[in-house]
Write a protein that holds these residues in place. Structure first.
Motif, PDB file in Angstrom:
ATOM      1  N   ALA A   1       0.690  -1.081  -0.076  1.00 49.18           N
ATOM      2  CA  ALA A   1      -0.023  -0.109  -0.013  1.00 49.18           C
ATOM      3  C   ALA A   1       0.859   1.202  -0.001  1.00 49.18           C
ATOM      4  CB  ALA A   1      -0.896  -0.049   1.285  1.00 49.18           C
ATOM      5  N   SER A   2       1.979   1.141   0.646  1.00 57.74           N
ATOM      6  CA  SER A   2       2.843   2.263   0.711  1.00 57.74           C
ATOM      7  C   SER A   2       4.367   1.841   0.738  1.00 57.74           C
ATOM      8  CB  SER A   2       2.561   3.212   1.871  1.00 57.74           C
ATOM      9  OG  SER A   2       2.873   2.690   3.231  1.00 57.74           O
ATOM     10  N   ALA A   3       5.329   2.821   0.625  1.00 61.89           N
ATOM     11  CA  ALA A   3       6.585   2.504   0.669  1.00 61.89           C
ATOM     12  C   ALA A   3       7.312   2.554   2.105  1.00 61.89           C
ATOM     13  CB  ALA A   3       7.390   3.140  -0.327  1.00 61.89           C
ATOM     14  N   ASP A   4       6.327   3.078   3.002  1.00 67.40           N
ATOM     15  CA  ASP A   4       6.588   3.332   4.432  1.00 67.40           C
ATOM     16  C   ASP A   4       6.102   2.422   5.597  1.00 67.40           C
ATOM     17  OD1 ASP A   4       7.724   6.100   6.118  1.00 67.40           O
ATOM     18  OD2 ASP A   4       5.811   5.377   7.185  1.00 67.40           O
TER      19      ASP A   4
ATOM     20  N   VAL B   1       1.899   0.046   9.191  1.00 69.32           N
ATOM     21  CA  VAL B   1       1.640  -0.601  10.464  1.00 69.32           C
ATOM     22  C   VAL B   1       0.323   0.149  10.860  1.00 69.32           C
ATOM     23  CG1 VAL B   1       2.527  -0.440  12.854  1.00 69.32           C
ATOM     24  CG2 VAL B   1       3.684  -1.357  11.085  1.00 69.32           C
ATOM     25  N   LYS B   2       0.368   1.488  11.042  1.00 69.64           N
ATOM     26  CA  LYS B   2      -0.804   2.222  11.425  1.00 69.64           C
ATOM     27  C   LYS B   2      -2.056   2.036  10.540  1.00 69.64           C
ATOM     28  CE  LYS B   2       1.743   5.910  13.719  1.00 69.64           C
ATOM     29  NZ  LYS B   2       1.520   7.491  14.057  1.00 69.64           N
ATOM     30  N   ALA B   3      -2.113   1.767   9.122  1.00 68.30           N
ATOM     31  CA  ALA B   3      -3.162   1.339   8.396  1.00 68.30           C
ATOM     32  C   ALA B   3      -3.692  -0.118   8.913  1.00 68.30           C
ATOM     33  CB  ALA B   3      -2.790   1.517   7.110  1.00 68.30           C
TER      34      ALA B   3
ATOM     35  N   GLY C   1      -0.235   3.689  18.661  1.00 64.85           N
ATOM     36  CA  GLY C   1      -1.625   3.645  18.457  1.00 64.85           C
ATOM     37  C   GLY C   1      -2.152   2.459  17.552  1.00 64.85           C
ATOM     38  N   VAL C   2      -1.075   1.272  17.839  1.00 63.77           N
ATOM     39  CA  VAL C   2      -1.625   0.020  17.289  1.00 63.77           C
ATOM     40  C   VAL C   2      -1.613  -1.012  18.302  1.00 63.77           C
ATOM     41  CG1 VAL C   2      -0.765   0.691  15.123  1.00 63.77           C
ATOM     42  CG2 VAL C   2       0.741  -0.208  16.648  1.00 63.77           C
TER      43      VAL C   2
END
Length: 272
Positions: A23-26, A31-33, A72-73
């Motif tokens: 979904a991203s390169a970060d 992790v948050k998503a 926040g996970v």
């Protein structure tokens, strides 16, 4: 016809790649998503990680529970044998190794480390009923157990060579080494000082520390993460959470709970 078929196949292949792409390169964003951070540790390394009637507990869990709150996970805890952890991290099977990993220059070339969470200076434990090994140099010519693949193994190996030779027996877990020491099949066991101090505190009738208890250069435990651009923000967020715990007293509280003391720890990752 062949051209149309080729174009169709190419378009299908591109679509498949798009679906497979992250979904991203970060990593922090991922992790948050996902709402979770996937960890790996060896749950046989008291007082940091242990299973109590099948329930995971220990200093590592208490620390990372708090870090996860700051991120926040939710944490996902996995019991992975130590020899499989660093290879598993490299191929992306989990986001972070929370088993206490000794910071070494060789490992720093390959992995990103969080801030130190504990002292990791290597020490020796002996059978309480035996005085064959009362100080570290007494292991010369004797048999010493140690967990395989650890920095403590390398330090023991170097120290043994300086003494003229030590027979080293490797174990998958420290629990196995302690059992052989108690049974008289070993003369001593090498490990990090916090682990050995916890062992003696809880089983002083069976085990005792040498005097002095440690040898070699001071070392520190930390958590290991991937060393790449995608992980940089995740590493920074973990370290920010650890610093916050230092400042608000949570780090001291957790250290004292499990280690009986809160040693001073660097607020920066030690340089190579």
């Amino acid at each position: 016809m062949k051209l149309a078929t080729s174009l169709k196949a190419a378009m299908i292949g591109m679509a498949a790649l798009a679906v497979a792409a992250p979904a991203s390169a970060d990593l922090l964003e991922d992790v948050k998503a996902a709402g979770k951070v996937v960890t790996a540790t060896d749950m046989h390394y008291a007082p940091f990680d242990m299973l109590n009637n099948g329930t995971y507990e220990g200093m590592t869990k208490d620390l990372f529970d708090e870090v996860s709150k700051e991120l926040g996970v939710e944490p996902v805890y996995q019991d992975i044998p130590w020899p499989a952890e660093l290879p598993g991290l490299e191929v992306g099977k989990f986001d972070i190794i929370i088993a206490p990993v000794t910071i070494t220059p060789e490992r720093q070339e390959r992995y990103a480390f969080g801030l130190p969470i504990a002292d990791a200076t290597v020490g020796l434990v002996r059978a309480a009923a035996s005085d064959a090994v009362s100080k570290p140099e007494d292991i010369a010519g004797k048999t010493v157990g140690v967990q395989q693949g650890t920095a403590q193994f390398k330090q023991l190996e170097a120290y043994g060579e300086s003494l003229g030779g030590v027979t080293i027996k490797e174990y998958g877990t420290t629990d196995e080494a302690y059992a052989d020491l108690a049974a008289g099949r070993l003369d001593a066991v090498a490990g990090s000082f916090p682990n050995l101090a916890y062992l003696v505190k809880n089983r002083g009738e069976t085990f005792a520390l040498t005097e002095p208890a440690t040898f070699g250069e001071p070392k520190y435990f930390a958590w290991a993460m991937r060393k790449d651009d995608n992980s940089a923000s995740f590493v920074a967020a973990v370290n920010e959470a650890i610093l916050k715990m230092h400042d608000d007293g949570r780090m001291t509280q957790i250290q004292e709970k499990w280690l009986g003391a809160a040693p001073d720890l660097p607020r920066e990752v030690p340089a190579n």
